[in-house]
Design an enzyme around this catalytic site. Structure first.
Site, PDB file in Angstrom:
ATOM      1  N   ASP A  31      -4.868  -5.235   6.189  1.00  0.00           N
ATOM      2  CA  ASP A  31      -4.983  -5.756   5.038  1.00  0.00           C
ATOM      3  C   ASP A  31      -3.841  -6.631   4.788  1.00  0.00           C
ATOM      4  O   ASP A  31      -2.800  -6.525   5.055  1.00  0.00           O
ATOM      5  CB  ASP A  31      -5.375  -5.044   3.775  1.00  0.00           C
ATOM      6  CG  ASP A  31      -5.673  -5.787   2.770  1.00  0.00           C
ATOM      7  OD1 ASP A  31      -6.499  -6.812   2.880  1.00  0.00           O
ATOM      8  OD2 ASP A  31      -5.727  -5.445   1.614  1.00  0.00           O
ATOM      9  N   HIS A  68      -2.731  -0.873  -2.970  1.00  0.00           N
ATOM     10  CA  HIS A  68      -3.977  -0.062  -2.879  1.00  0.00           C
ATOM     11  C   HIS A  68      -3.703   1.056  -3.701  1.00  0.00           C
ATOM     12  O   HIS A  68      -2.923   1.763  -3.394  1.00  0.00           O
ATOM     13  CB  HIS A  68      -3.889  -0.001  -1.418  1.00  0.00           C
ATOM     14  CG  HIS A  68      -4.369  -1.170  -0.540  1.00  0.00           C
ATOM     15  ND1 HIS A  68      -3.911  -1.243   0.724  1.00  0.00           N
ATOM     16  CD2 HIS A  68      -4.950  -2.391  -0.884  1.00  0.00           C
ATOM     17  CE1 HIS A  68      -4.461  -2.501   1.253  1.00  0.00           C
ATOM     18  NE2 HIS A  68      -5.036  -3.020   0.427  1.00  0.00           N
ATOM     19  N   SER A 117       0.817  -1.065   0.030  1.00  0.00           N
ATOM     20  CA  SER A 117       0.065   0.015  -0.005  1.00  0.00           C
ATOM     21  C   SER A 117       0.849   1.222   0.101  1.00  0.00           C
ATOM     22  O   SER A 117       1.452   1.368  -0.910  1.00  0.00           O
ATOM     23  CB  SER A 117      -0.842   0.018   1.248  1.00  0.00           C
ATOM     24  OG  SER A 117      -2.079   1.021   1.210  1.00  0.00           O
TER      25      SER A 117
END
Length: 206
Positions: A145, A52, A25
């Site tokens: 996540d 992400h 991310s």
């Protein structure tokens, strides 16, 4: 939790691996470039990646990465087969799964940890499809996540790697994965490509 430092792959890890799944991310692009640029063009398994990114804009991630590695990088398409030496990037606003027959499935099912694509969705599909032949890698990023997916990978006998705090721009995702107790190796970013190679390729990068 006591973490493991990567030194060398011993006999307990010398088995076939058929896929590498990576999640990133915040500042993930730099981390992905560092890893993919170090892997050889004949890397013998596919790599699937969740990064992400905002769904509001067209993604140029695959094009950027393609210029930084000898591997072929592309944005994943629904129903396509995954092949060795290729890297598949989840499209913006789509979960990416890999089925047992080695094809990609894209989904707009609800967000997980406020994210779509989600690392957990990818890792859990890879765990179900590849079992002990799967490697999961959690790189820099916020939130948690990937932690549930790492547990799924370990529950079927796969291997999990997390980026260490010192080299992570944001340590949330790696920290959450490590906290599960299911991460095999906590590594500085410059060592992750070598660890992946040593698991997948006889003789590693040497």
């Amino acid at each position: 939790m006591e973490t493991k430092e990567y030194k060398a792959i011993d006999s307990s890890y010398t088995r076939g691996f058929d896929i590498v799944a990576i999640a990133a991310s915040a500042d993930g692009l730099k981390a992905l470039i560092k890893i993919l640029s170090a892997l050889p063009s004949n890397f013998p398994v596919p790599i699937v990646i969740v990064q992400h990114i905002s769904p509001k804009y067209r993604s140029f991630l695959a094009q950027i990465l393609n210029r930084q590695t000898s591997l072929t990088v592309k944005q994943a398409e629904d129903g396509e087969k995954v092949y060795q030496s290729k890297v598949y990037i989840a499209p913006p606003d789509y979960h990416m799964l890999v089925t047992p027959n080695g094809t990609i499935s894209l989904s707009q099912s609800p967000k997980v940890h406020f994210s779509r694509p989600s690392a957990d969705v990818l890792f859990e599909s890879v765990a179900q499809s590849y079992k002990e032949r799967a490697i999961a890698v959690v790189l820099t990023g916020g939130d948690s996540d990937g932690s549930k997916g790492v547990e799924a990978i370990k529950n079927v006998g796969g291997i999990a790697i997390a980026q260490d705090r010192a080299t992570s721009t944001v340590f949330g995702m790696p920290a959450a994965a490590i906290a599960t107790g299911c991460v095999d190796f906590v590594l500085p970013l410059p060592e992750i490509a070598g660890a992946i190679a040593n698991l997948v390729i006889p003789g590693g990068l040497s």
